[in-house]
Structures are given as structure tokens and as C-alpha cells.
Motif scaffolding. Structure first.
Motif, PDB file in Angstrom:
ATOM      1  N   ILE A  56      49.365 -76.180  26.004  1.00 43.02           N
ATOM      2  CA  ILE A  56      48.822 -76.953  26.823  1.00 43.02           C
ATOM      3  C   ILE A  56      47.571 -76.632  27.405  1.00 43.02           C
ATOM      4  O   ILE A  56      47.405 -75.458  27.965  1.00 43.02           O
ATOM      5  N   SER A 109      46.232 -82.777  22.731  1.00 44.33           N
ATOM      6  CA  SER A 109      47.395 -83.352  22.467  1.00 44.33           C
ATOM      7  C   SER A 109      47.843 -84.526  23.652  1.00 44.33           C
ATOM      8  O   SER A 109      46.996 -84.856  24.366  1.00 44.33           O
ATOM      9  N   TYR A 159      49.638 -80.394  41.125  1.00 41.84           N
ATOM     10  CA  TYR A 159      50.799 -80.237  40.195  1.00 41.84           C
ATOM     11  C   TYR A 159      51.328 -81.338  40.239  1.00 41.84           C
ATOM     12  O   TYR A 159      52.781 -81.355  39.518  1.00 41.84           O
ATOM     13  N   SER A 172      52.686 -83.183  36.311  1.00 41.38           N
ATOM     14  CA  SER A 172      53.763 -82.028  35.906  1.00 41.38           C
ATOM     15  C   SER A 172      53.648 -81.551  34.645  1.00 41.38           C
ATOM     16  O   SER A 172      54.521 -80.496  34.210  1.00 41.38           O
ATOM     17  N   GLY A 173      52.948 -82.255  33.770  1.00 36.69           N
ATOM     18  CA  GLY A 173      52.833 -81.923  32.322  1.00 36.69           C
ATOM     19  C   GLY A 173      52.005 -80.475  32.131  1.00 36.69           C
ATOM     20  O   GLY A 173      52.356 -79.967  31.271  1.00 36.69           O
ATOM     21  N   GLN A 174      51.315 -80.057  33.237  1.00 37.91           N
ATOM     22  CA  GLN A 174      50.749 -78.826  33.083  1.00 37.91           C
ATOM     23  C   GLN A 174      51.745 -77.636  33.220  1.00 37.91           C
ATOM     24  O   GLN A 174      51.470 -76.493  32.905  1.00 37.91           O
ATOM     25  N   THR A 175      52.918 -77.878  33.712  1.00 39.86           N
ATOM     26  CA  THR A 175      53.738 -76.584  33.733  1.00 39.86           C
ATOM     27  C   THR A 175      54.677 -76.376  32.570  1.00 39.86           C
ATOM     28  O   THR A 175      55.360 -75.549  32.668  1.00 39.86           O
ATOM     29  N   THR A 176      54.617 -77.215  31.577  1.00 44.68           N
ATOM     30  CA  THR A 176      55.503 -77.021  30.604  1.00 44.68           C
ATOM     31  C   THR A 176      55.464 -75.983  29.695  1.00 44.68           C
ATOM     32  O   THR A 176      54.168 -75.695  29.663  1.00 44.68           O
ATOM     33  N   GLY A 177      56.303 -75.345  29.148  1.00 49.30           N
ATOM     34  CA  GLY A 177      56.127 -74.138  28.290  1.00 49.30           C
ATOM     35  C   GLY A 177      56.559 -74.451  27.061  1.00 49.30           C
ATOM     36  O   GLY A 177      56.857 -73.201  26.092  1.00 49.30           O
ATOM     37  N   ASP A 178      56.623 -75.520  26.697  1.00 50.20           N
ATOM     38  CA  ASP A 178      57.256 -75.937  25.293  1.00 50.20           C
ATOM     39  C   ASP A 178      56.396 -76.062  24.262  1.00 50.20           C
ATOM     40  O   ASP A 178      56.283 -76.185  22.898  1.00 50.20           O
ATOM     41  N   VAL A 221      49.705 -84.594  26.076  1.00 47.58           N
ATOM     42  CA  VAL A 221      49.897 -83.942  27.325  1.00 47.58           C
ATOM     43  C   VAL A 221      48.616 -83.893  28.029  1.00 47.58           C
ATOM     44  O   VAL A 221      48.192 -83.968  28.931  1.00 47.58           O
TER      45      VAL A 221
END
Length: 207
Positions: free
Chosen positions: A156, A176, A144, A147-153, A178
Motif C-alpha cells: 500500500i 491499487s 488515519y 483506514s486503508g493505509q493501515t492494512t498489512g494484506d 486502495v
């Protein structure tokens, strides 16, 4: 110099793009030599053409090649929730390496591409690690600290178990930025761990 192999199988090019990003990340670690290779195809050219598979001129690897590396990153698409048969066939031919403990103590990571978010993404990452642990390899995922893996936008790919991308049902969605950043992160992460472990004689520690 630490030697890292990025080994993948790709049907439509998604895994090749991730593999290139993994290799880029590994090369960013000073003192690292990186090779990019693919596993041999088991399907005929006729079938590949009919299925619309992407052309790939990346050199092929053989199971015997694996012994020369300190770390290996394995990339496979998800097929019915598991690794592709081409990757499984390749690993099945490495029994001689297993018999000699030739891969014990080497670092391994896995990355994947899946058609949908719930199409077996994490199952493929985890189940592909199983034969690697039979070889005695040390598994490194994608922690973790990426941190890109935690986005919900957005959609991913990837998980703490490894980098990845979601290709879409028709394969039209490309990795993408990310997803590619995650692959570069994992490549560098594995290369750094391998550099720290290089030179350790694991067989001397065997009971």
C-alpha cells in the motif's frame, strides 16, 4: 465556491492516475471547483521518448496560477528520495508569490509515487512540504480516518503525510484501488478544510 488545484508531474502515468483520483475526491465536496494541471517538462521530447515516458495532454500550469486557488494538491514522483526536479523548478519560480505572501493561509497537500516501499516514499512527502510551509501554506495529510493505509494484506502506498502508490522497480505496478481510494480521500479532505477556511484574511493576522 472553493477553488482547488491538483498540480502534478508524472513520468510514467502513476502520478496522473493519482492526480485524477485526488481531483475526483475534491469534486465530491459540494461547492468545490477543481482544476487538474501539470508542471512543465524540463526534459526534451527526445529524452522523454527514449525513457518511455507516458504522453500527457493535461494543460500546464504557471506559478502565477497558484494564487487563484484556496487549496493546492502537489503530486510528484520520488527521485533519489526527493521531489522530481521538474516540480522543484516550478516551485523555485514562485518567488514572486512568496514575496507578496500570496499563498499564506492556503491549504496544501502532497502525494507521491515511489519505485519501492523503502525508496524514499515518506521522505518525499515530508520534504516536499518544506517549501510549501515557506510559502505559508497549511499542510493537510492523509489522516488515519482513511483506514486503508493501515492494512498489512498488500503493498500500500501513502502515509499520514499524504497519498501515494508503489510503482515497482520497473514501473509496471499501477495504483491499487486502495491507493486511489486514499487519493480520493485526501482530495476531499483538503477541499473540506479549504471550504472552512475560505474568506479568512490571513494577512490581517500578521504581526
Amino acid at each position: 465556491m472553493t477553488r482547488v488545484l491538483v498540480l502534478y508531474y508524472s513520468s510514467y502515468g502513476h502520478l496522473r492516475r493519482l492526480a485524477e483520483a485526488e481531483a475526483e475526491g475534491a469534486r465530491s465536496v459540494p461547492g468545490t471547483h477543481v482544476d487538474l494541471r501539470r508542471v512543465p517538462e524540463t526534459l526534451s521530447e527526445e529524452i522523454r521518448t527514449k525513457a518511455g515516458f507516458a504522453k500527457d495532454d493535461t494543460p500546464e500550469a504557471t506559478p502565477a496560477d497558484l494564487e487563484a486557488y484556496d487549496a493546492i494538491l502537489f503530486g510528484t514522483p520520488t527521485l533519489f528520495g526527493m521531489m522530481a526536479g521538474q516540480m522543484k523548478s516550478f516551485l523555485d519560480q514562485a518567488g514572486g508569490l512568496w514575496a507578496r505572501n500570496a499563498l499564506v493561509g492556503k491549504v496544501a497537500g502532497v502525494f507521491t509515487s515511489t519505485g519501492s516501499q523503502h525508496g524514499g516514499h515518506e521522505a518525499t512527502l515530508l520534504s516536499t512540504q518544506i517549501p510549501l510551509q515557506h510559502f505559508g501554506m497549511l499542510i493537510a495529510g492523509m489522516p488515519y480516518s482513511f483506514s486503508g493505509q493501515t492494512t498489512g494484506d498488500a503493498i500500500i502506498g501513502g502515509a499520514p503525510y499524504g497519498a501515494g502508490t508503489i510503482a515497482g522497480a520497473d514501473g509496471s505496478r499501477q495504483p491499487s484501488e486502495v491507493d486511489l481510494a486514499g487519493a480520493r480521500f485526501q482530495g476531499a479532505h483538503v477541499a473540506r478544510i479549504a471550504a472552512r477556511l475560505a474568506g479568512t484574511d490571513w494577512l490581517e493576522e500578521a504581526a
